[in-house]
Design an enzyme around this catalytic site. Structure first.
Site, PDB file in Angstrom:
ATOM      1  N   HIS A 299     136.389  51.409 -35.167  1.00 21.57           N
ATOM      2  CA  HIS A 299     136.446  51.334 -33.728  1.00 21.57           C
ATOM      3  C   HIS A 299     135.922  50.724 -32.574  1.00 21.57           C
ATOM      4  CE1 HIS A 299     141.044  50.467 -35.165  1.00 21.57           C
ATOM      5  NE2 HIS A 299     140.102  49.327 -35.763  1.00 21.57           N
TER       6      HIS A 299
ATOM      7  N   PHE B  49     144.736  58.305 -31.894  1.00 18.21           N
ATOM      8  CA  PHE B  49     145.908  57.803 -30.102  1.00 18.21           C
ATOM      9  C   PHE B  49     144.421  56.318 -29.576  1.00 18.21           C
ATOM     10  CE2 PHE B  49     144.821  57.029 -25.715  1.00 18.21           C
ATOM     11  CZ  PHE B  49     146.039  57.119 -25.459  1.00 18.21           C
ATOM     12  N   GLU B  50     144.836  55.675 -29.711  1.00 17.33           N
ATOM     13  CA  GLU B  50     144.744  54.155 -28.839  1.00 17.33           C
ATOM     14  C   GLU B  50     145.387  53.561 -28.273  1.00 17.33           C
ATOM     15  OE1 GLU B  50     143.127  52.365 -32.867  1.00 17.33           O
ATOM     16  OE2 GLU B  50     141.290  52.994 -32.510  1.00 17.33           O
ATOM     17  N   ILE B  51     144.732  52.595 -27.122  1.00 17.03           N
ATOM     18  CA  ILE B  51     145.971  51.680 -26.584  1.00 17.03           C
ATOM     19  C   ILE B  51     144.895  50.492 -26.427  1.00 17.03           C
ATOM     20  CG2 ILE B  51     146.791  50.769 -24.760  1.00 17.03           C
ATOM     21  CD1 ILE B  51     147.345  53.798 -23.698  1.00 17.03           C
TER      22      ILE B  51
ATOM     23  N   TYR C 288     140.046  48.660 -24.466  1.00 18.35           N
ATOM     24  CA  TYR C 288     140.175  50.127 -25.359  1.00 18.35           C
ATOM     25  C   TYR C 288     140.936  51.251 -24.647  1.00 18.35           C
ATOM     26  CZ  TYR C 288     139.144  52.746 -29.894  1.00 18.35           C
ATOM     27  OH  TYR C 288     139.602  53.702 -30.611  1.00 18.35           O
TER      28      TYR C 288
END
Ligand SMILES: Nc1nc2c(ncn2[C@@H]2O[C@H](COP(=O)(O)OP(=O)(O)O)[C@@H](O)[C@H]2O)c(=O)[nH]1
Ligand SMILES: *[C@@H]1O[C@H](CO)[C@@H](O)[C@H](O)[C@H]1NC(C)=O
Ligand SMILES: [Mg+2]
Length: 381
Positions: free
Chosen positions: A317, A280-282, A223
């Site tokens: 999350h 924003f997430e990668i 994450y």
């Protein structure tokens, strides 16, 4: 008569009490940060701890870099409505210019309604990469049958009275539940391992001459985030009770080297409301699809808190990542200058120069009073 000194003390006292008042009011956190700036101007800015960005030099593109030519098993993902088109193209143009024209990752667009031809044409104009448009299955979007609608609508009414942001909205709750537990199961995402989530109307400030998706894959990260902050307690009154119940029933699913200290200040007894800002997430899709998070989501879903309260995908999350991943699998993308109103992460010092960033380095949320980054830092101190 007030002496100048007394006047300064009085002004400071007013600013400090406004901080406290605003910290308990909803919908106001944007203004709260500008007040923070005001007090910073009076009191002097806080030192920014030097950050190791964790990106090995060889990841930067150069003709001899080992990463050259390799790509991650990854895609961009946008959840959007047809009406979000103007914000979508603004975000996507920046993704392309700052990064993706060099790397050419594909895009997946998801919507519970079919995308219009205009939408499809205008986003395809921005890139040579492949774009796929997916319809969300109805049962993954709408409020489930087994939710007691009387109880849910009572809760919405109460939240409207209490001025909780999006408190009266069912579509917003559908969106939060979908992002929490269904996007990564969509058929168009099955063939990918990593995703980079993008929202309409965000800014990317800095050129990125390395591939963060490949970094995630090579370093087995789960994450990645740029901004972290406190959730409104009014949206999650019983979330942590449910989390504790889940942990009690499934102790073996919890990762021993977890990041519990990011989300709890008392060893798991209570939630400190810290979460990574999920616009924003990668992240690693296989992590969400794995046993621990899948059971966790199903457990939370059955509690009904996505509708009886207003649980957001960000705390869900974040708690999942903090409990089921190793803490060093959670990565702070310090070099990605990013804004989603009302907050921005603006890289400092050398990173700012390296990325040719266009944000004002003084406008940086990292160590504002409402940020949780200090708790992330403390995991590795
Ligand atoms: N398809 C679809 N997307 C939605 C809906 N509501 C929100 N979104 C998307 O979900 C994300 C979050 O919504 P947004 O309005 O930005 O919420 P905020 O960032 O929490 O204020 C964005 O990518 C929106 O485009 C909806 O009803 N349908
Ligand atoms: C990419 O990842 C997905 C999910 O783990 C996997 O099913 C797929 O085979 C991978 N593709 C490649 C080319 O490695
Ligand atoms: Mg948004």
């Amino acid at each position: 008569m007030m002496t100048p000194m007394r006047y300064v003390v009085l002004v400071l006292a007013i600013i400090i009490s406004l901080h406290f008042i605003l910290s308990f009011s909803h919908e106001e956190y944007g203004r709260a940060t500008s007040l923070s700036h005001l007090s910073e101007q009076l009191t002097g800015s806080k030192p920014h701890p030097p950050y190791q960005d964790g990106v090995p030099e060889e990841y930067y593109t150069s003709p001899t870099a080992p990463a050259q030519g390799r790509r991650a098993n990854a895609t961009f993902v946008f959840l959007a409505r047809n009406g979000d088109l103007s914000g979508v193209v603004m975000s996507m143009k920046q993704v392309e210019d700052r990064f993706n024209k060099e790397f050419q990752y594909p895009y997946v667009f998801l919507n519970e309604e079919p995308f219009s031809d205009e939408f499809k044409e205008r986003v395809q104009t921005l890139t040579d990469s492949k774009i796929e448009f997916g319809l969300i299955p109805r049962e993954n979007w709408v409020q489930p049958e087994w939710i007691d609608e009387d109880r849910a609508s009572e809760a919405r009414k109460k939240m409207i009275q209490d001025k909780v942001i999006y408190g009266g909205s069912v579509p917003y709750r559908n969106m939060c539940r979908f992002n929490s537990g269904f996007f990564y199961r969509h058929e168009l995402l099955q063939k990918y391992k990593y995703y980079w989530r993008v929202e309409p109307d965000v800014n990317f400030f800095c050129d990125l001459h390395y591939d963060p998706l490949l970094l995630m894959q090579d370093q087995k990260k789960v994450y990645g985030f740029t901004i972290s902050l406190y959730e409104y307690p009014a949206t999650i009154p019983t979330l942590w009770e449910s989390v504790k119940e889940f942990i009690d029933e499934n102790p073996d699913l919890v990762e021993p080297e977890n990041a519990m200290r990011f989300i709890s200040d008392d060893g798991g007894e209570s939630y400190n409301n810290c979460h990574f800002w999920s616009n924003f997430e990668i992240g690693d899709l296989d992590f969400w699809r794995g046993e621990a998070y899948s059971k966790f989501f199903d457990f939370l879903d059955k509690k009904g808190g996505f509708y009886y309260e207003r649980w957001g995908d960000a705390p869900v999350h974040s708690i999942g990542a903090a409990l089921f991943a190793k803490k060093d699998q959670i990565h702070f993308f310090n070099d990605i200058g990013y804004r989603h109103n009302p907050f921005q992460h603006c890289p400092q010092g050398e990173l700012h120069k390296k990325g040719k960033c266009w944000c004002d380095p003084k406008d940086n949320f990292d160590y504002e009073w409402y940020s949780c980054l200090k708790r992330y830092d403390a995991l590795f101190a």
